[in-house]
Design a protein around this motif. Structure first.
Motif, PDB file in Angstrom:
ATOM      1  N   ARG A 135      29.152  39.926  25.853  1.00 53.46           N
ATOM      2  CA  ARG A 135      30.357  40.748  25.819  1.00 53.46           C
ATOM      3  C   ARG A 135      31.471  40.126  26.666  1.00 53.46           C
ATOM      4  NH1 ARG A 135      29.354  46.881  27.295  1.00 53.46           N
ATOM      5  NH2 ARG A 135      29.645  46.262  29.458  1.00 53.46           N
ATOM      6  N   ALA A 136      31.089  39.559  27.817  1.00 54.09           N
ATOM      7  CA  ALA A 136      32.100  38.989  28.709  1.00 54.09           C
ATOM      8  C   ALA A 136      32.596  37.617  28.242  1.00 54.09           C
ATOM      9  CB  ALA A 136      31.545  38.888  30.124  1.00 54.09           C
ATOM     10  N   PHE A 137      31.778  36.899  27.461  1.00 54.28           N
ATOM     11  CA  PHE A 137      32.157  35.530  27.102  1.00 54.28           C
ATOM     12  C   PHE A 137      32.486  35.346  25.628  1.00 54.28           C
ATOM     13  CE2 PHE A 137      29.483  34.484  30.983  1.00 54.28           C
ATOM     14  CZ  PHE A 137      30.598  34.298  31.784  1.00 54.28           C
ATOM     15  N   VAL A 179      36.739  27.899  37.306  1.00 52.76           N
ATOM     16  CA  VAL A 179      36.821  28.603  36.022  1.00 52.76           C
ATOM     17  C   VAL A 179      35.692  29.629  35.915  1.00 52.76           C
ATOM     18  CG1 VAL A 179      36.721  28.389  33.509  1.00 52.76           C
ATOM     19  CG2 VAL A 179      37.980  26.688  34.838  1.00 52.76           C
ATOM     20  N   ALA A 180      34.495  29.254  36.385  1.00 50.02           N
ATOM     21  CA  ALA A 180      33.367  30.198  36.338  1.00 50.02           C
ATOM     22  C   ALA A 180      33.696  31.445  37.166  1.00 50.02           C
ATOM     23  CB  ALA A 180      32.086  29.540  36.835  1.00 50.02           C
ATOM     24  N   LEU A 181      34.241  31.253  38.371  1.00 46.20           N
ATOM     25  CA  LEU A 181      34.584  32.413  39.206  1.00 46.20           C
ATOM     26  C   LEU A 181      35.638  33.285  38.526  1.00 46.20           C
ATOM     27  CD1 LEU A 181      34.632  31.432  42.964  1.00 46.20           C
ATOM     28  CD2 LEU A 181      32.724  32.009  41.483  1.00 46.20           C
ATOM     29  N   LEU A 182      36.610  32.641  37.897  1.00 45.72           N
ATOM     30  CA  LEU A 182      37.630  33.409  37.183  1.00 45.72           C
ATOM     31  C   LEU A 182      36.986  34.269  36.092  1.00 45.72           C
ATOM     32  CD1 LEU A 182      40.769  33.810  36.470  1.00 45.72           C
ATOM     33  CD2 LEU A 182      40.299  32.134  34.669  1.00 45.72           C
ATOM     34  N   SER A 183      36.046  33.678  35.336  1.00 48.12           N
ATOM     35  CA  SER A 183      35.460  34.434  34.227  1.00 48.12           C
ATOM     36  C   SER A 183      34.494  35.508  34.728  1.00 48.12           C
ATOM     37  CB  SER A 183      34.762  33.492  33.246  1.00 48.12           C
ATOM     38  OG  SER A 183      33.630  32.931  33.856  1.00 48.12           O
ATOM     39  N   ILE A 184      33.991  35.350  35.942  1.00 50.68           N
ATOM     40  CA  ILE A 184      33.078  36.351  36.489  1.00 50.68           C
ATOM     41  C   ILE A 184      33.839  37.492  37.165  1.00 50.68           C
ATOM     42  CG2 ILE A 184      31.295  36.767  38.231  1.00 50.68           C
ATOM     43  CD1 ILE A 184      30.361  33.833  37.676  1.00 50.68           C
ATOM     44  N   ASP A 252      35.798  41.135  32.589  1.00 47.78           N
ATOM     45  CA  ASP A 252      35.124  39.961  33.101  1.00 47.78           C
ATOM     46  C   ASP A 252      33.639  40.269  33.247  1.00 47.78           C
ATOM     47  OD1 ASP A 252      34.874  41.446  35.536  1.00 47.78           O
ATOM     48  OD2 ASP A 252      36.912  40.840  36.043  1.00 47.78           O
ATOM     49  N   LEU A 253      32.855  39.265  33.654  1.00 45.68           N
ATOM     50  CA  LEU A 253      31.404  39.456  33.674  1.00 45.68           C
ATOM     51  C   LEU A 253      30.974  40.545  34.654  1.00 45.68           C
ATOM     52  CD1 LEU A 253      28.688  38.446  32.512  1.00 45.68           C
ATOM     53  CD2 LEU A 253      28.533  36.958  34.502  1.00 45.68           C
ATOM     54  N   LEU A 254      31.595  40.573  35.825  1.00 48.87           N
ATOM     55  CA  LEU A 254      31.213  41.585  36.809  1.00 48.87           C
ATOM     56  C   LEU A 254      31.481  42.985  36.269  1.00 48.87           C
ATOM     57  CD1 LEU A 254      30.054  41.880  39.653  1.00 48.87           C
ATOM     58  CD2 LEU A 254      32.386  41.986  40.512  1.00 48.87           C
ATOM     59  N   GLY A 255      32.654  43.149  35.614  1.00 51.79           N
ATOM     60  CA  GLY A 255      32.981  44.439  35.003  1.00 51.79           C
ATOM     61  C   GLY A 255      31.945  44.813  33.952  1.00 51.79           C
ATOM     62  N   SER A 256      31.523  43.804  33.177  1.00 56.42           N
ATOM     63  CA  SER A 256      30.537  44.048  32.133  1.00 56.42           C
ATOM     64  C   SER A 256      29.204  44.507  32.741  1.00 56.42           C
ATOM     65  CB  SER A 256      30.355  42.769  31.321  1.00 56.42           C
ATOM     66  OG  SER A 256      29.435  42.946  30.286  1.00 56.42           O
ATOM     67  N   ASN A 272      22.088  37.588  38.593  1.00 57.92           N
ATOM     68  CA  ASN A 272      22.681  37.111  37.350  1.00 57.92           C
ATOM     69  C   ASN A 272      24.029  36.439  37.547  1.00 57.92           C
ATOM     70  OD1 ASN A 272      20.971  37.617  34.874  1.00 57.92           O
ATOM     71  ND2 ASN A 272      20.705  39.501  36.064  1.00 57.92           N
ATOM     72  N   ILE A 273      24.791  36.873  38.555  1.00 59.56           N
ATOM     73  CA  ILE A 273      26.053  36.197  38.850  1.00 59.56           C
ATOM     74  C   ILE A 273      25.747  34.767  39.336  1.00 59.56           C
ATOM     75  CG2 ILE A 273      28.061  36.164  40.393  1.00 59.56           C
ATOM     76  CD1 ILE A 273      28.398  38.522  38.663  1.00 59.56           C
ATOM     77  N   ILE A 274      24.803  34.653  40.262  1.00 62.12           N
ATOM     78  CA  ILE A 274      24.444  33.328  40.766  1.00 62.12           C
ATOM     79  C   ILE A 274      23.877  32.474  39.625  1.00 62.12           C
ATOM     80  CG2 ILE A 274      22.912  32.085  42.359  1.00 62.12           C
ATOM     81  CD1 ILE A 274      23.264  34.586  44.246  1.00 62.12           C
ATOM     82  N   GLY A 275      23.085  33.104  38.770  1.00 63.52           N
ATOM     83  CA  GLY A 275      22.517  32.399  37.611  1.00 63.52           C
ATOM     84  C   GLY A 275      23.586  31.858  36.681  1.00 63.52           C
TER      85      GLY A 275
END
Ligand code: HEM
Ligand SMILES: *[C@@H]1O[C@H](CO)[C@@H](O)[C@H](O)[C@H]1NC(C)=O
Length: 469
Positions: A135-137, A179-184, A252-256, A272-275
């Protein structure tokens, strides 16, 4: 006496029936015992580990494939395993019978990334996480991030301008990390970026170290950094909950993860964030490094890519609209996209993946015993001369025709295939747009070595010199 005798007869009868039933129902009788795949298991315990590590792993695998065919057995690091290198077998293991093959990792890696991270799971928990990650990506979620990714790319290139870059891979890791942090985290990430980076870089140093948890060891330091990362993430979660922002505002992923009504624990979210950072950073950075190498070695391809990117730039200038790149622009870069595909094929940065048979499985007339590891060899499939003629040649035009199913598995396939592939392609295209239209570069030193750590990488991370055009 007679009674005793007949009782004994009854017991004997029951015993014989028992043996007969057991015989009739035994798996060995129902199906004839299948042979194991061909191949050798090598020395007890160490198996063929030494042969594997004493040479380029791909030479080891390729010589086995030549000798035994696309499915063979071997024994590495204490585990008997079956290697597979045909598209049909890859489809069987990864897609059609994926429930019979679970992901498997060394225990120390699980501890470091977090036991609850998506890669280690099967079944319901896995599909729930996967839904949230996808959903986030998915394209609709990341299309709004193009201009933020673009400004990260411009900052990265600016910091490299006019410099001799000793290790291009290292610099691109920073790009992929940001970029990963931005998407998370979305734009909230900026204030945590340095703390997260510091801890993550300590954590990864322990990733390939001996898993000995004593004060002073790399592993110990990295487990400590792991705890600190969890604390930072707990603070971020706390702040978001206090602000009571709904996930609409946070695509973003955290919101998801946080918005899911079934509710994940803080620990599950942290693992999962670290993963995801782990899955996203070195992979993308090493592909970019290989592209810079291949473009540097193939001037005619570089020229064609530059022309395509200049055309995108000109069309924006002419239309008088905003100069920032859009999602649609990135879908208008067919040649550059083929360069990415061909790089993924030639470099095959993930040479193979690991699974474990959860029960005895039959494939192609062979038995894959329960508990054995099963390794789909992506690189061997990508370098098969039947599927890709002259496989060592870098030739993006071969992707003008779509590859046949399960012959191009850079992002895997099936249940565990890469949910970040759209984001990876997007951030590579955005960086290449600015790199080719604004810069020239030259490759420094001898370029033919490959190092594995664990991803295939040009020797020394590809030293280059970068100049503004
Ligand atoms: C060019 C860069 C990348 C390559 C080549 C790549 C490749 C792969 C492959 C081959 C798999 C499947 C492994 C298997 O089946 O055992 C995978 C899984 C995964 N990738 Fe990527 N990846 C890349 C970038 C990313 C990015 C940018 C993200 C996150 C935003 C990401 C997140 C993940 C996750 C979470 C999984 C595990 C999925 C699951 O177990 O269900 N990857 N990746
Ligand atoms: C994944 O497997 C399905 C089913 O075999 C196939 O249709 C698809 O093309 C495969 N994907 C890739 C990337 O090969």
């Amino acid at each position: 006496m007679v009674q005793l005798f007949s009782l004994a007869l009854i017991f004997l009868f029951i015993y014989l029936v028992h043996i007969l039933v057991k015989f009739l129902l035994s798996p060995d009788r129902r199906r004839p015992k299948l042979p194991l795949p061909p191949g050798t298991l090598g020395w007890p315990y160490v198996g063929e580990t030494f042969q594997l590590y004493s040479q380029n792993p791909n030479v080891f695998f390729a010589s086995k494939v030549e000798r035994y065919g696309p499915i063979f057995k071997t024994h590495i690091l204490g585990c008997p395993c079956v290697m597979i290198s045909s598209p049909e077998a890859a489809k069987f293991v990864l897609v059609t019978k994926s429930h019979l093959f679970k992901p498997t990792f060394p225990a120390s890696k699980e501890r470091m990334l977090g036991k609850q991270a998506i890669f280690f799971h099967q079944g319901q928990y896995h599909s729930k996480l996967r839904k949230l990650v996808l959903r986030a990506f998915m394209p609709d979620s990341i299309r709004s991030k193009v201009s933020d990714i673009e400004s990260i790319a411009l900052d990265s290139l600016k910091s490299l301008e006019g410099r001799s870059i000793d290790n291009t891979f290292l610099e691109l890791k920073t790009y992929a990390f940001n970029v990963a942090l931005l998407s998370i985290f979305g734009k909230d990430e900026i204030k945590y970026r340095e703390d997260l980076k510091r801890c993550y870089y300590i954590l990864e140093k322990g990733y390939n170290s001996m898993p000995i948890n004593l004060p002073g060891t790399l592993f110990h330091k990295s487990m400590k950094a792991r705890r600190e990362l969890s604390q930072i993430l707990a603070r971020i979660l706390h702040t978001r909950r206090q602000m009571k922002l709904d996930d609409q505002q946070h695509p973003d992923l955290l919101g998801s993860f946080m918005g899911d009504k079934e509710g994940l624990t803080d620990e599950q979210i942290a693992d999962n964030i670290i993963g995801v950072i782990f899955a996203a950073r070195d992979t993308t950075a090493s592909v970019l490094t290989w592209i810079i190498k291949f473009l540097g070695e193939n001037p005619s391809v570089l020229e064609a890519v530059t022309e395509e990117q200049e055309a995108v730039m000109r069309s924006k200038e002419e239309s008088g609209k905003e100069r920032l790149l859009t999602w649609e622009d990135t879908k208008n870069m067919p040649l550059t996209s083929r360069v990415i595909q061909e790089t993924l094929r030639v470099a095959s940065i993930l040479s193979f993946t690991f699974r474990e048979a959860v029960e005895d499985v039959e494939y192609g007339g062979y038995l894959i015993p329960k508990g054995w590891k099963v390794l789909p060899l992506f690189r061997n499939i990508h370098h098969s001369p039947e599927l890709f003629p002259e496989p060592e040649k870098f030739d993006p035009s071969r992707f003008e025709v779509a590859p046949k199913p399960n012959t191009f598995l850079a992002f895997g396939n099936g249940t565990h295939s890469c949910p970040g592939n759209e984001l990876a392609k997007l951030e590579i295209l955005v960086l290449l747009h600015h790199l080719t239209t604004k810069y020239r570069w030259s490759l420094m030193g001898s370029q033919n070595g490959i190092q594995y750590g664990p991803f295939a990488l040009p020797q020394n991370g590809l030293p280059i010199k970068l100049f503004r055009k």
